[in-house]
Scaffold this active site. Structure first.
Site, PDB file in Angstrom:
ATOM      1  N   THR A  45       0.852  -1.193   0.000  1.00 35.03           N
ATOM      2  CA  THR A  45       0.000   0.000   0.000  1.00 35.03           C
ATOM      3  C   THR A  45       0.891   1.247   0.000  1.00 35.03           C
ATOM      4  O   THR A  45       2.035   1.203   0.446  1.00 35.03           O
ATOM      5  CB  THR A  45      -0.945   0.041   1.221  1.00 35.03           C
ATOM      6  OG1 THR A  45      -0.187   0.309   2.404  1.00 35.03           O
ATOM      7  CG2 THR A  45      -1.697  -1.269   1.376  1.00 35.03           C
ATOM      8  N   GLY A  46       0.344   2.335  -0.515  1.00 31.85           N
ATOM      9  CA  GLY A  46       1.140   3.561  -0.591  1.00 31.85           C
ATOM     10  C   GLY A  46       2.330   3.396  -1.516  1.00 31.85           C
ATOM     11  O   GLY A  46       3.435   3.862  -1.213  1.00 31.85           O
ATOM     12  N   ALA A  47       2.103   2.756  -2.660  1.00 30.48           N
ATOM     13  CA  ALA A  47       3.210   2.374  -3.546  1.00 30.48           C
ATOM     14  C   ALA A  47       3.558   3.428  -4.591  1.00 30.48           C
ATOM     15  O   ALA A  47       4.506   3.247  -5.348  1.00 30.48           O
ATOM     16  CB  ALA A  47       2.859   1.061  -4.260  1.00 30.48           C
ATOM     17  N   GLY A  88       7.786   7.750  -2.721  1.00 35.72           N
ATOM     18  CA  GLY A  88       8.531   7.640  -1.480  1.00 35.72           C
ATOM     19  C   GLY A  88       9.044   6.244  -1.207  1.00 35.72           C
ATOM     20  O   GLY A  88       9.485   5.521  -2.109  1.00 35.72           O
ATOM     21  N   GLY A 141       7.399   3.581  -0.454  1.00 40.25           N
ATOM     22  CA  GLY A 141       6.601   2.538  -1.086  1.00 40.25           C
ATOM     23  C   GLY A 141       7.081   2.198  -2.480  1.00 40.25           C
ATOM     24  O   GLY A 141       7.226   1.021  -2.842  1.00 40.25           O
ATOM     25  N   SER A 167       7.322   4.384  12.813  1.00 39.54           N
ATOM     26  CA  SER A 167       8.148   5.590  12.858  1.00 39.54           C
ATOM     27  C   SER A 167       8.883   5.658  14.184  1.00 39.54           C
ATOM     28  O   SER A 167       8.423   5.099  15.186  1.00 39.54           O
ATOM     29  CB  SER A 167       7.261   6.833  12.694  1.00 39.54           C
ATOM     30  OG  SER A 167       7.989   8.023  12.926  1.00 39.54           O
ATOM     31  N   TYR A 178      -0.141  11.964  14.137  1.00 39.15           N
ATOM     32  CA  TYR A 178       0.757  11.046  13.425  1.00 39.15           C
ATOM     33  C   TYR A 178       1.478  10.145  14.417  1.00 39.15           C
ATOM     34  O   TYR A 178       1.507   8.918  14.268  1.00 39.15           O
ATOM     35  CB  TYR A 178       1.756  11.841  12.592  1.00 39.15           C
ATOM     36  CG  TYR A 178       2.704  10.987  11.787  1.00 39.15           C
ATOM     37  CD1 TYR A 178       2.309  10.438  10.566  1.00 39.15           C
ATOM     38  CD2 TYR A 178       3.994  10.729  12.232  1.00 39.15           C
ATOM     39  CE1 TYR A 178       3.169   9.646   9.816  1.00 39.15           C
ATOM     40  CE2 TYR A 178       4.861   9.946  11.495  1.00 39.15           C
ATOM     41  CZ  TYR A 178       4.455   9.405  10.297  1.00 39.15           C
ATOM     42  OH  TYR A 178       5.320   8.623   9.564  1.00 39.15           O
TER      43      TYR A 178
END
Length: 332
Positions: free
Chosen positions: A8-10, A13, A15, A171, A193
């Site tokens: 996901t988020g590919a 960045g 990903g 993170s 976040y």
């Protein structure tokens, strides 16, 4: 049969770098890239195929902040695949990040500035908002949307001949001090976040307790400080240009300053090559880079309480029940 890997988020960045690096490790995998729109998915697929023309790359549209979208994507994936070997839960948002320069200056005077710069502790705030489901957007995108996706894909992840893997992008900013069980969506604070990433760590821990005996293993990684579109929104572009030479120097003292998405994906790729049965399930794997640019992985014990993890899991299940009742027409 080839291994099936969902990311996901590919579309950019870490990903995107991860997708490229996974294909360098094993060009036989079937890579399924999940992005928020068809346009992004297709553009990302073309970009990957430009460097790996023989790769098997498919796409699925999913907006992790939209739970109807998550349910539709899960249904599509269940129709398309018989199993999933790896799911990289990498998509995330950090809306309207702000730097507290007063706190940064105080850190400089008290000798804590290096810790603050490597963890963003005390100097980073974000504003949040409600999404279309009436949930906090950061919580939903970074954690709950992924949680629903995993739950809906359970039939593809559990009971396979070989273990399946969940690998969450967490993170170093995941801090217990930013998280509260009584406000687990972080509606009342300014560190949404950090809260969502700490909740991610808790969720990974409890998923291992629930599903290891069914062949599903969960790990968390930290990509370090990576310069991506998310990072660039923290400060004006001209300030980043001024700071970059300093940041390259800081890397001699701060190993988590990975800086590039390629370096940031180091821990993700390292886990791709490990046997999950031998991993410490209470460890977060950090991508690190030496001052001269050598990448390596450093395991660090997570500051998590397993009782808190269990309580959060129960709250997520209760919220999941409400969402499934709301979108019952999207279920098989």
């Amino acid at each position: 049969m080839e291994r099936v890997v969902l990311v996901t988020g590919a579309s950019g960045g870490v990903g995107l770098a991860l997708c490229q690096r996974l294909l360098e490790e094993d060009g036989r995998i079937h890579l399924c890239i999940a992005c928020r729109s068809v346009q992004k998915s297709e553009a990302t697929r073309d970009l990957i195929l430009a460097t790996h023309p023989a790769a098997q790359v498919s796409t699925v549209e999913v907006d992790l902040g939209n739970l109807a979208s998550v349910l539709r994507a899960a249904q599509e994936l269940r129709c398309r695949f018989q199993r999933l070997d790896f799911v990289y839960l990498n998509a995330g948002i950090m809306p309207n990040p702000q730097v507290n320069f007063k706190a940064l200056w105080h850190g400089l005077l008290t000798g804590k500035v290096l810790h603050m710069l490597t963890t963003a502790e005390g100097i980073m705030t974000q504003t949040d908002r409600l999404n279309g489901d009436g949930l906090q957007e950061v919580f939903t995108t970074n954690l709950f949307g992924h949680f629903i996706l995993v739950r809906q894909l359970q039939s593809l992840l559990c009971g396979n001949e070989k273990p399946s893997r969940l690998i969450w992008t967490s993170s170093s900013n995941a801090r217990e001090s930013a998280f509260s069980l009584s406000d687990y969506q972080h509606a009342k604070g300014q560190e949404s976040y950090s809260s969502s990433k700490y909740a991610t760590d808790l969720t990974s821990v409890v998923l291992n307790r629930k599903f290891n005996n069914q062949g599903l293993y969960s790990s968390v990684v930290c990509p370090g400080l990576v310069m991506t579109n998310m990072t660039y929104r923290i400060l004006p572009v001209f300030l980043w240009k001024l700071l970059m030479p300093i940041m390259w120097l800081i890397r001699f003292f701060a190993k988590t300053y990975t800086l590039t998405p390629y370096n940031g994906a180091e821990a993700h790729v390292w886990l791709f090559k490990q046997k999950p049965e031998y991993l410490d399930l209470l460890v977060k794997y950090h991508s690190c880079t030496t001052g001269l640019g050598r990448c390596y992985v450093e395991p660090r014990k997570m500051d998590v309480d397993e009782d808190t993890a269990e309580k959060l899991y129960q709250k997520l299940l209760e919220l999941e029940k409400q969402i499934l009742e709301k979108y019952s027409e999207l279920l098989d």
